[in-house]
Scaffold this active site. Structure first.
Site, PDB file in Angstrom:
ATOM      1  N   CYS A   1      52.352  38.552  36.968  1.00 17.49           N
ATOM      2  CA  CYS A   1      52.181  38.653  35.513  1.00 17.49           C
ATOM      3  C   CYS A   1      53.435  38.212  34.752  1.00 17.49           C
ATOM      4  O   CYS A   1      53.361  37.909  33.565  1.00 17.49           O
ATOM      5  CB  CYS A   1      51.747  40.061  35.116  1.00 17.49           C
ATOM      6  SG  CYS A   1      52.746  41.373  35.797  1.00 17.49           S
ATOM      7  N   HIS A   2      54.568  38.142  35.442  1.00  9.48           N
ATOM      8  CA  HIS A   2      55.784  37.639  34.794  1.00  9.48           C
ATOM      9  C   HIS A   2      55.648  36.162  34.418  1.00  9.48           C
ATOM     10  O   HIS A   2      56.384  35.672  33.570  1.00  9.48           O
ATOM     11  CB  HIS A   2      57.014  37.854  35.696  1.00  9.48           C
ATOM     12  CG  HIS A   2      56.937  37.154  37.008  1.00  9.48           C
ATOM     13  ND1 HIS A   2      56.279  37.700  38.091  1.00  9.48           N
ATOM     14  CD2 HIS A   2      57.425  35.963  37.427  1.00  9.48           C
ATOM     15  CE1 HIS A   2      56.374  36.864  39.121  1.00  9.48           C
ATOM     16  NE2 HIS A   2      57.066  35.800  38.735  1.00  9.48           N
TER      17      HIS A   2
ATOM     18  N   GLU B   1      62.583  31.759  39.789  1.00  7.60           N
ATOM     19  CA  GLU B   1      61.607  30.720  40.081  1.00  7.60           C
ATOM     20  C   GLU B   1      61.969  29.379  39.441  1.00  7.60           C
ATOM     21  O   GLU B   1      61.230  28.404  39.576  1.00  7.60           O
ATOM     22  CB  GLU B   1      60.221  31.171  39.621  1.00  7.60           C
ATOM     23  CG  GLU B   1      59.715  32.360  40.416  1.00  7.60           C
ATOM     24  CD  GLU B   1      58.291  32.751  40.075  1.00  7.60           C
ATOM     25  OE1 GLU B   1      57.584  31.979  39.385  1.00  7.60           O
ATOM     26  OE2 GLU B   1      57.858  33.815  40.525  1.00  7.60           O
TER      27      GLU B   1
ATOM     28  N   ASN C   1      48.866  45.659  35.276  1.00  4.35           N
ATOM     29  CA  ASN C   1      48.804  45.020  36.589  1.00  4.35           C
ATOM     30  C   ASN C   1      49.352  45.985  37.653  1.00  4.35           C
ATOM     31  O   ASN C   1      50.519  46.354  37.607  1.00  4.35           O
ATOM     32  CB  ASN C   1      49.626  43.726  36.556  1.00  4.35           C
ATOM     33  CG  ASN C   1      49.668  43.018  37.895  1.00  4.35           C
ATOM     34  OD1 ASN C   1      49.049  43.429  38.871  1.00  4.35           O
ATOM     35  ND2 ASN C   1      50.421  41.928  37.942  1.00  4.35           N
TER      36      ASN C   1
ATOM     37  N   TYR D   1      48.196  33.693  27.949  1.00  7.03           N
ATOM     38  CA  TYR D   1      47.125  34.697  27.994  1.00  7.03           C
ATOM     39  C   TYR D   1      45.779  34.033  27.745  1.00  7.03           C
ATOM     40  O   TYR D   1      44.786  34.332  28.407  1.00  7.03           O
ATOM     41  CB  TYR D   1      47.394  35.793  26.956  1.00  7.03           C
ATOM     42  CG  TYR D   1      48.639  36.590  27.259  1.00  7.03           C
ATOM     43  CD1 TYR D   1      48.614  37.655  28.155  1.00  7.03           C
ATOM     44  CD2 TYR D   1      49.857  36.266  26.662  1.00  7.03           C
ATOM     45  CE1 TYR D   1      49.753  38.378  28.452  1.00  7.03           C
ATOM     46  CE2 TYR D   1      51.009  36.983  26.955  1.00  7.03           C
ATOM     47  CZ  TYR D   1      50.952  38.041  27.853  1.00  7.03           C
ATOM     48  OH  TYR D   1      52.090  38.740  28.147  1.00  7.03           O
TER      49      TYR D   1
END
Length: 186
Positions: free
Chosen positions: A155-156, A182, A147, A124
């Site tokens: 945002c993950h 990912e 979001n 953040y």
């Protein structure tokens, strides 16, 4: 008189094709559950894990205009790229986003968020610094929580300063699933 599903779908697709819609939406199946996806001619307006259609249609009408219909045509590019992402064939989205309802700070944060690459994370605090306000880590957290276009605006990929998985509006289980997809080591 009853209208067949095929005729109804044809009408909706024709309206989208003719440019008569301010926004279109549809429900899209994903490994994370059903997603509500909405788009305008400017780009994606919303991806939501909450498929409460009535609430989203009201919001779309306020933000984009009164001409809102459910149509597969309006969201087809988003559906295709989401499918490719979930199948592991897409690592970056090539979609425009429509952020007309957000504040300038939120827009800066979301555009910086879009630059966090597939398979990587940011904190953040790092996003706050990139957005030009190093002391705004908490505000960045609120932006991530609100979001309007998760997954595409990833945002993950945002984690706590200590590397912990903190909050995700879609639920931590979905955040873990996306990061695992990912290849991020948790």
């Amino acid at each position: 008189m009853t209208v067949s599903d095929d005729l109804d779908r044809s009408f909706r697709d024709s309206a989208a094709r003719s440019g008569l819609l301010d926004a279109g939406y549809d429900l899209v199946d994903s490994p994370l559950g059903q997603l509500l996806v909405a788009a305008s001619d400017r780009g994606i307006l919303r991806i939501s894990y909450d498929a409460n259609v009535e609430e989203h249609v009201d919001w779309l009408s306020r933000v984009a205009g009164r001409n809102v219909l459910r149509t597969t045509r309006a969201v087809e590019p988003v559906r295709r790229e989401l499918d490719e992402y979930f199948e592991g064939r897409r690592h970056a989205f090539d979609l425009s986003v429509d952020l007309r309802e957000v504040t300038p700070f939120t827009e800066r944060v979301l555009l910086e968020l879009a630059r966090v690459p597939f398979g990587q994370t940011a904190t953040y605090s790092e996003l706050a610094t990139r957005a030009g306000n190093p002391k705004a880590a908490r505000a960045v957290g609120m932006t991530m929580n609100r979001n309007p276009i998760p997954i595409v605006l990833p945002c993950h990929r945002v984690i706590g300063a200590d590397g912990s998985l903190v909050g995700y509006a879609g639920g931590l289980d979905r955040k873990v699933a996306l990061l695992t997809l990912e290849g991020v080591l948790l």
